[in-house]
Design an enzyme around this catalytic site. Sequence first.
Site, PDB file in Angstrom:
ATOM      1  N   GLY A  16       0.818  -1.203   0.000  1.00  0.00           N
ATOM      2  CA  GLY A  16       0.000   0.000   0.000  1.00  0.00           C
ATOM      3  C   GLY A  16       0.852   1.253   0.000  1.00  0.00           C
ATOM      4  O   GLY A  16       1.741   1.423   0.838  1.00  0.00           O
ATOM      5  N   GLY A  18      -0.303   4.374   0.369  1.00  0.00           N
ATOM      6  CA  GLY A  18      -1.083   5.486   0.928  1.00  0.00           C
ATOM      7  C   GLY A  18      -0.253   6.235   1.968  1.00  0.00           C
ATOM      8  O   GLY A  18       0.976   6.141   1.985  1.00  0.00           O
ATOM      9  N   PHE A  19      -0.939   6.970   2.838  1.00  0.00           N
ATOM     10  CA  PHE A  19      -0.222   7.782   3.826  1.00  0.00           C
ATOM     11  C   PHE A  19       0.677   6.940   4.718  1.00  0.00           C
ATOM     12  O   PHE A  19       1.834   7.277   4.952  1.00  0.00           O
ATOM     13  CB  PHE A  19      -1.217   8.562   4.685  1.00  0.00           C
ATOM     14  CG  PHE A  19      -1.846   9.703   3.965  1.00  0.00           C
ATOM     15  CD1 PHE A  19      -1.111  10.831   3.669  1.00  0.00           C
ATOM     16  CD2 PHE A  19      -3.175   9.654   3.567  1.00  0.00           C
ATOM     17  CE1 PHE A  19      -1.678  11.897   2.986  1.00  0.00           C
ATOM     18  CE2 PHE A  19      -3.753  10.711   2.888  1.00  0.00           C
ATOM     19  CZ  PHE A  19      -3.004  11.830   2.598  1.00  0.00           C
ATOM     20  N   GLY A  20       0.163   5.811   5.215  1.00  0.00           N
ATOM     21  CA  GLY A  20       0.925   4.984   6.145  1.00  0.00           C
ATOM     22  C   GLY A  20       2.097   4.299   5.469  1.00  0.00           C
ATOM     23  O   GLY A  20       3.238   4.376   5.939  1.00  0.00           O
ATOM     24  N   VAL A  84      -1.692  -7.914  -4.436  1.00  0.00           N
ATOM     25  CA  VAL A  84      -1.484  -8.925  -3.403  1.00  0.00           C
ATOM     26  C   VAL A  84      -2.748  -9.762  -3.300  1.00  0.00           C
ATOM     27  O   VAL A  84      -3.867  -9.225  -3.229  1.00  0.00           O
ATOM     28  CB  VAL A  84      -1.171  -8.249  -2.057  1.00  0.00           C
ATOM     29  CG1 VAL A  84      -1.061  -9.297  -0.944  1.00  0.00           C
ATOM     30  CG2 VAL A  84       0.108  -7.439  -2.163  1.00  0.00           C
ATOM     31  N   GLU A 175     -18.388  17.618   3.165  1.00  0.00           N
ATOM     32  CA  GLU A 175     -17.609  18.232   2.090  1.00  0.00           C
ATOM     33  C   GLU A 175     -18.298  18.060   0.735  1.00  0.00           C
ATOM     34  O   GLU A 175     -18.396  19.007  -0.047  1.00  0.00           O
ATOM     35  CB  GLU A 175     -16.192  17.634   2.057  1.00  0.00           C
ATOM     36  CG  GLU A 175     -15.300  18.234   3.143  1.00  0.00           C
ATOM     37  CD  GLU A 175     -13.997  17.473   3.370  1.00  0.00           C
ATOM     38  OE1 GLU A 175     -13.118  18.033   4.045  1.00  0.00           O
ATOM     39  OE2 GLU A 175     -13.867  16.341   2.891  1.00  0.00           O
ATOM     40  N   ASP A 312      -5.936   2.535   8.212  1.00  0.00           N
ATOM     41  CA  ASP A 312      -7.346   2.143   8.271  1.00  0.00           C
ATOM     42  C   ASP A 312      -7.564   0.634   8.297  1.00  0.00           C
ATOM     43  O   ASP A 312      -8.666   0.169   8.579  1.00  0.00           O
ATOM     44  CB  ASP A 312      -8.107   2.711   7.066  1.00  0.00           C
ATOM     45  CG  ASP A 312      -8.263   4.217   7.153  1.00  0.00           C
ATOM     46  OD1 ASP A 312      -7.871   4.790   8.190  1.00  0.00           O
ATOM     47  OD2 ASP A 312      -8.783   4.817   6.195  1.00  0.00           O
ATOM     48  N   ALA A 328      -5.698  10.188   8.256  1.00  0.00           N
ATOM     49  CA  ALA A 328      -4.393  10.170   7.616  1.00  0.00           C
ATOM     50  C   ALA A 328      -3.290  10.399   8.642  1.00  0.00           C
ATOM     51  O   ALA A 328      -2.234   9.757   8.601  1.00  0.00           O
ATOM     52  CB  ALA A 328      -4.328  11.234   6.522  1.00  0.00           C
TER      53      ALA A 328
END
Lengths: 445, 445
Positions: A16, A18-20, A84, A175, A312, A328
Amino acid sequence: MNRPLPQNVPHVVIVGGGFGGLETARRLKRADVRVTMIDRHNYHLFQPLLYQVATGGLSPANIATPLRSIVRRQANCEVLMGEVIGFDVAQRRLILADDELQYDFLVLAAGATHSYFGRDEWAKFAPGLKTISDAADIRGRIYVAFEAAEREPDPEIRKSLMTFVVVGGGPTGVELAGALAEIARHTLKRDFRHIRPQDARIIIVEAAPRILSHYPDDLCEQAIKKVRSLGIEVMIDTKVTDINDTAVHLSTPNGDTVVRTKTVLWGAGVQANPLGRLLADDAGVTTDRGGRIPVTPTCQIENHNNVFAIGDIAVCLDESGKPLPGLAAVAVQQGAHVASVIKQSITQPGRTLSPFRYSNKGSMATIGRAAAVAQIGSYKTCGWFAWILWLFVHLMLIVQFQNRLLILIQWAWSYATFNRSNRIILGEPALFRKSAKSKTQDTSA
Amino acid sequence: MNRPLPQNVPHVVIVGGGFGGLETARRLKRADVRVTMIDRHNYHLFQPLLYQVATGGLSPANIATPLRSIVRRQANCEVLMGEVIGFDVAQRRLILADDELQYDFLVLAAGATHSYFGRDEWAKFAPGLKTISDAADIRGRIYVAFEAAEREPDPEIRKSLMTFVVVGGGPTGVELAGALAEIARHTLKRDFRHIRPQDARIIIVEAAPRILSHYPDDLCEQAIKKVRSLGIEVMIDTKVTDINDTAVHLSTPNGDTVVRTKTVLWGAGVQANPLGRLLADDAGVTTDRGGRIPVTPTCQIENHNNVFAIGDIAVCLDESGKPLPGLAAVAVQQGAHVASVIKQSITQPGRTLSPFRYSNKGSMATIGRAAAVAQIGSYKTCGWFAWILWLFVHLMLIVQFQNRLLILIQWAWSYATFNRSNRIILGEPALFRKSAKSKTQDTSA
């Protein structure tokens, strides 16, 4: 030139980008390891601005940066685009659709997807917002609805085309609703001949007694006033009981009702990427209801010290035993923590690892044009200044310089002109063709 | 506010919001008519820059402007998003998928699509470049090919993944090949660990003895030198005899050969939108081999003075009896001409209509990074200055101010850094999964 990857050092595989996952990789830059980051996509997505793509304010490329560019200068890191499909923690193997990888440390940071609470048949009527494809789909639905309304002779169907229901009053829902209000009241104001886009009805449906419920009471109050001042209806304590292609069925404190609409957007539920359950099964742990893997205070999987889960896809408890929120900021801090745990495991094996502590730097959410709520420590604010804060923080966070500048120009322009440049509808507008032919049976709420 | 459309005036229906249709609509701004512009898409596409979207230099929204925004201030014009499926010139009716329209004047400006010269089965292996979806498809194929090559252990397959064949040496083919060279030699130079993107093989295949053959000989010579200096192979007098998912089969002056490749881009043939044939059949005229409708020197259909066809869907002869080329400039000038013919038919019926005369203001095509060929009257140039001219002209032509500024910034940034920001691969990368599994049988050329 291809710089060679370091050899004969521990191999860290991160699933992944993403942010992590990205933060883990970057923090391992100077570590004596080889890092492989795997993602199904070739880009890092800046999800906090995805609602802007879904409403035509930004282009996908503004918020999606190629992962290879981001880690280009990191000599010990390589990026694989791949899928994966399984784990083998006993053998330290990761199984891809077309390959296998051997690892010494595994970091699962594959994020989350939407949850329809067991009603997956709603997905096709009420798309959620997690990927760029989702955003393009939602953008198409919004603008096609106005196009179809312009051509629709039947006033009842026209009304349903101009009714937009957002399920969920969290930051994403608010939003989206705020951006919808801006589109209807400003962007499209002068574009049509047979409809008045300003008359569009925008409804937020929230099962809880409040919207933006993770903010303090007084901020919530201000936010709800601001949302209502944009002409958005807020239905609290209201549950969705059914969704189909012509209506949303609701259970409200005053009884059941039906809202006729062609456009429902889903901002309600979130569940972990299915890889969470796959890893949990293989590692002999049990996921929570949302499919998230329980991790130790050091973000490790019980009994598997070399396997980590962050963001997450993991459920990590704070000092008081409450699960950390799916933000995030949590993923980023966990990424940094995991990188330091890995480094320590290599250089000082056996030393006690320090637990992860989330440092809450604050949170913020926008509400339509030039308004936001922000909470930074004990400082709380709602309105224009909060929006400027939000804008500043988010621009600073975006990875590439170019995007920051382009987004700033795009926003400055949008702000000055109420324009949204990316209103293009891609592909075959199914709703459009259907709407003019299908007749609706439900009577409106 | 909705301004009412003028009533009880002639109704002009324009099919297609491209260069020709849009110009017709705008030139009718002050005419005493009601204009309806119909397009399947909700945007005007600036096709000359589509190759930039296909190669990741620009976002779709940079070159696609909502039609409604463009004609927002034109009080006598409305835009319909809809699909035309038939004509009834006797009854002056236009048939849409879900509706019908009555017209007094009809302008067909629906453009062209690719032609595979009867080999439509090649379409899935060799996409052409006419729409935003095409561009996204091509962009995905290009970047997926590099991703797959990075993961491919078999050197022969890896070589085929890094071989790009562009069929057609016209402006589109040369622009695509030039952008491909830039991507391989600069943009991706440092992004991979197992391949050297610089080693990518880029081939232009052209059936004629020259590339860019509508430019004068000396410009052609210079262009071909420039193209070769970018490391692009140019195969002239070479015909494609077959395309499949692993190779392109070629017939060259030196005999038949097979080039193993996973990425073929089609820039060779063009045929009129199928609506051309539909209208021709209904109006009792015969289309040419490319499906284009023959029109009178005033751009009218024979025996149907109130029906016009312009741009790539029409074949209009110049004074010397040669068909006009399929250029945006021709369509724009025809649009202006048709608008004046319509105005004259209304205000001075019976007066002789003047024929359309194409005024050739020049033409230009880019060749990769900072080089182009340009011919303006008798002035001819090839190189950096031609590119600056090209840049200036194209920026001036793009409809919206915002896009002009954004594109300029994006280009300035790309030029300084060799970066292409829009490299995201959308959807499911089919090639990617297949490539790692499928084995190729052909032996390479």
